[in-house]
Design a protein around this motif. Structure first.
Motif, PDB file in Angstrom:
ATOM      1  N   ARG A 172       3.638  26.443   7.305  1.00 31.92           N
ATOM      2  CA  ARG A 172       2.110  26.801   7.827  1.00 31.92           C
ATOM      3  C   ARG A 172       0.802  26.240   7.070  1.00 31.92           C
ATOM      4  N   GLY A 173       1.098  25.728   6.364  1.00 34.26           N
ATOM      5  CA  GLY A 173      -0.140  24.768   5.729  1.00 34.26           C
ATOM      6  C   GLY A 173      -1.027  25.222   5.152  1.00 34.26           C
ATOM      7  N   ARG A 174       0.160  26.131   4.073  1.00 33.89           N
ATOM      8  CA  ARG A 174      -0.385  26.770   3.176  1.00 33.89           C
ATOM      9  C   ARG A 174       0.667  26.898   1.625  1.00 33.89           C
ATOM     10  N   SER A 175       0.100  27.450   0.885  1.00 32.31           N
ATOM     11  CA  SER A 175       0.651  27.252  -0.911  1.00 32.31           C
ATOM     12  C   SER A 175       1.872  28.448  -1.175  1.00 32.31           C
ATOM     13  N   LEU A 176       2.665  27.361  -1.663  1.00 33.92           N
ATOM     14  CA  LEU A 176       4.274  28.634  -1.901  1.00 33.92           C
ATOM     15  C   LEU A 176       2.794  29.864  -2.117  1.00 33.92           C
TER      16      LEU A 176
END
Length: 567
Positions: free
Chosen positions: A227-231
Motif C-alpha cells: 500500500r506504499g505506507r509505513s509500517l
C-alpha cells in the motif's frame, strides 16, 4: 428450352452414405469430440453437392432437410454447463478446472477476481509467481500422464511474493477426457463487501484496503509495502479497525470478516471475458437507437486514432508486446466489441447483422474522431472494412488487411481451402441449414478443454501457424471464451456468403489498400492469391512465404508501420 437443372444429373449421394453422415451430425451435436470425424466424412460427400448447388441443383440436399429442425431441437435441449459440478459450492476459495492441454476450462468467480482466471487461459497467465506456475504445470502434466494419481498439494508464494499460497490438485473422474480441479488458498473478495463494512462499522476505504490484505493472509510488513505506507501507519490503521469492529486480536478480526462473506449476496458468475488490464480503456456509448455499444482503446488512449476490426467473434485484445508497441508509437487503436463481448447489445431482430454492424462502427467513429482513420482488419473482416468505406467514405483513409479475404468468385476457391475452413464456409454458402450444427460442435470443443488440439487440427497444413500456437499468450488469446450465440454467428456467416461485395471492392480503388497475406494461409492458398492479384490490381498484395492465417501475430510490426503511415 427446358430448365437446365433437368439435364444435370443429381449429385445425391447413396442412401447409405446419407444415413452415415446424418448419424455423424447427431453424434457431433451431442459429442463435440466427434467433430473431426464428421469433417473427414463430410467433405467427400459435400464436394459434389456444392458443385451441383452452384449449378442450380439442390436435390442432393433434400435428404438432409428433414433432420434440420430435429437437430436444432437437440442442440437447444443439450445446453452444456459453463462450469463442471466440481466447482459447485466452492465460493470463497479461488478454484478452477484445467484440461490435459493445461488450459483453464472453467473458473469460479473468486478465481476470476483474485487470479484473473478465464476459460481459455493458459496457466502461465494466472497470477502466480513463475516458480509456482512452473511447478503447477509440471505436477499437472504428471497427474494427467498417470491417469489415476491421488490428490496432491503444492505450496509457494503469490505473484507478489507477499503471501503464502497453497494449491490442492484433484483429478476429476468421468467425462470424455480427464480434468483437474485446482483449489487455492486465495480468497475471492466479494464486490459488495466493502460497502457492507463501511455501513456496519464505519471503516474508511483505506482501512478496508488494509483489512482485505489481512484476510488474504498478508503480514503487516507486506501490507505496508503493497500500500506504499509505513509500517507504523498500517499498525495505526489496524488498531482503528479493531476498535471499530470490537475485536481483540488479528485472527478474531479475520474470522469476523470471513463470516460476513456468507452475508453478502453472491456475485454473478465469472464473466466470459477477463477484466480489462490496467493499460486498456473499456468504454461504452449509446447508439442512435438506444442500444449500448462497448469498445476498447488499445495503445495510447490520447494518441493518433485508427480502427481495428478483429476476426468475427475473435479476440478483441492483442499480445501485450503488440499493445505496448502501439502505445509507444502514439497510436490509439479503437476496437469495437461485438454483441456478447462486454455489454454490447445485439442488433435489432429485423436488421441485417452485417450492415447494422457497419453502421454501428460508423456511429462509433462519428462519436470519437473527426477525420478519416486507417482501418486494420484481421481475417475476413477485410470485407467489412471495404463495406464500411463504401457506406461511409469519409470515415476510412486506408485499409491494412492482415490475412485478409476477398469475395469468393469461383467454386474452386472454396475447394482449395483446408478441410475445416472449407466445411464451415462451404456450409455457410451452400448448406446454411446445417451450419449451426458445425458451429455449435466447434465452439463446444474449442471451450471444452480440447481447444488447443482443435486449433492444431484446423491449422495442420500451416507450419507457420502451428509454430505461433506454441506461444502460450497467443494460444490463450485464441482460446478465450467469447460472447455471441450460435444463431448469431450462423446468421452473420450465412449473410456474408451471399452478399454482393463487388461495389465495396470497386470503391476500394479510392484509398490505399494493403493486403498482408501468408502463403501458408489455409483459407486463401497461393493459387487463390494469384487470382486476387490478377483480378484486383489496385490492391497492393504483400506475400509472406513464412506466414499463414495467424499472420498478424508474427508480422504485426509491418501492420503497425502502415498504421503509422496513415494515422
Amino acid at each position: 428450352m427446358a430448365d437446365h437443372a433437368r439435364h444435370v444429373p443429381t449429385a445425391a449421394p447413396p442412401p447409405a452414405e446419407v444415413e452415415a453422415l446424418i448419424d455423424l451430425l447427431y453424434d457431433a451435436a451431442v459429442e463435440p469430440d466427434r467433430l473431426g470425424t464428421l469433417i473427414d466424412r463430410w467433405e467427400p460427400v459435400m464436394a459434389p453437392l456444392r458443385r451441383a448447388v452452384h449449378a442450380g441443383d439442390r436435390r442432393g440436399l433434400h435428404p438432409f432437410d428433414r433432420h434440420v429442425v430435429r437437430l436444432r431441437r437437440l442442440l437447444d435441449g443439450a445446453a452444456r454447463p459453463v462450469a463442471p459440478a466440481a466447482l459447485t459450492g466452492i465460493e470463497r476459495a479461488a478454484a478452477f478446472v484445467i484440461g490435459p492441454d493445461l488450459v483453464v476450462a472453467a473458473a469460479n468467480a473468486a478465481a476470476a477476481r483474485s487470479l484473473g482466471a478465464t476459460p481459455g487461459d493458459g496457466l502461465e497467465r494466472l497470477r502466480f509467481g513463475p516458480v509456482e506456475s512452473a511447478a503447477l504445470m509440471a505436477r499437472a502434466r504428471a497427474m494427467f500422464d498417470a491417469g489415476t494419481a491421488p490428490a496432491d498439494t503444492l505450496h509457494g508464494k503469490t505473484a507478489d511474493g507477499a503471501r503464502a499460497l497453497l494449491l490442492s490438485l484433484r483429478l476429476l473422474p468421468g467425462g470424455p477426457e480427464p480434468q483437474l480441479l485446482v483449489i487455492t488458498s486465495e480468497i475471492g473478495w466479494p464486490t459488495a463487501l466493502p460497502e457492507m463494512l463501511r455501513v456496519a462499522f464505519g471503516l474508511t476505504p483505506a482501512e478496508i484496503g488494509v483489512l482485505r490484505e489481512l484476510v488474504r493472509g498478508a503480514a503487516l510488513p507486506a501490507v505496508a509495502a503493497a500500500r506504499g505506507r509505513s509500517l507504523d501507519t498500517v499498525r495505526a490503521q489496524l488498531k482503528s479497525i479493531m476498535g471499530k469492529t470490537d475485536t481483540r486480536s488479528q485472527p478474531e478480526l479475520v474470522r469476523l470478516v470471513l463470516s460476513m462473506f456468507d452475508m453478502v449476496p453472491l456475485d454473478p458468475a465469472a464473466p466470459a471475458l477477463a477484466p480489462a488490464a490496467p493499460d486498456v480503456v473499456l468504454r461504452r456509448m449509446r447508439l442512435p437507437d438506444g442500444r449500448r455499444f462497448d469498445y476498447h482503446l488499445l495503445g495510447a488512449p490520447t494518441g493518433r486514432p485508427c480502427l481495428c476490426l478483429p476476426p468475427l467473434y475473435g479476440p478483441a485484445r492483442w499480445p501485450a508486446a503488440v499493445e505496448a508497441a502501439a502505445g509507444q508509437r502514439g497510436l490509439c487503436v479503437i476496437v469495437p466489441l461485438r454483441p456478447g463481448q462486454s455489454g454490447t447489445a445485439p442488433p435489432p431482430a429485423y436488421a441485417d447483422p452485417v450492415r447494422q454492424f457497419i453502421h454501428d462502427v460508423a456511429a462509433l467513429l462519428d462519436h470519437l474522431v473527426r477525420d478519416p482513420v486507417p482501418v486494420l482488419s484481421l481475417g475476413g473482416e477485410s470485407l467489412v472494412a471495404m463495406a464500411l468505406h463504401r457506406a461511409h467514405p469519409r470515415r476510412v483513409s486506408a485499409l491494412v488487411a492482415c490475412a485478409g479475404t476477398l469475395p469468393i468468385t469461383r467454386p474452386e476457391q472454396i475447394e482449395r481451402m483446408h478441410k475445416w475452413h472449407r466445411a464451415m464456409l462451404g456450409a455457410a454458402r451452400y448448406t446454411p441449414q446445417l451450419l449451426p450444427v458445425l458451429i455449435e460442435a466447434g465452439m463446444a470443443r474449442l471451450h471444452g478443454g480440447g481447444g488447443a488440439r482443435l486449433l492444431r487440427e484446423v491449422y495442420a497444413d500451416s507450419p507457420a501457424d502451428l509454430a505461433l500456437l506454441e506461444d502460450p499468450e497467443i494460444r490463450s488469446l485464441l482460446l478465450a471464451r467469447r460472447g455471441g450465440t450460435t444463431a448469431e454467428l450462423s446468421q452473420e456467416l450465412t449473410r456474408r456468403s451471399v452478399m454482393d461485395w463487388r461495389p465495396s471492392l470497386a470503391a476500394l480503388r479510392s484509398i490505399p489498400a494493403h493486403f498482408l497475406s501468408g502463403a501458408q494461409d489455409p483459407q486463401v492458398p497461393p493459387e487463390t492469391l494469384d487470382e486476387h492479384e490478377r483480378d484486383h490490381p489496385w490492391i497492393e498484395l504483400r506475400r509472406y512465404p513464412d506466414a499463414g492465417q495467424l499472420l498478424f501475430y508474427d508480422k504485426w510490426r509491418d501492420a503497425l508501420d502502415f498504421l503509422d503511415l496513415y494515422a
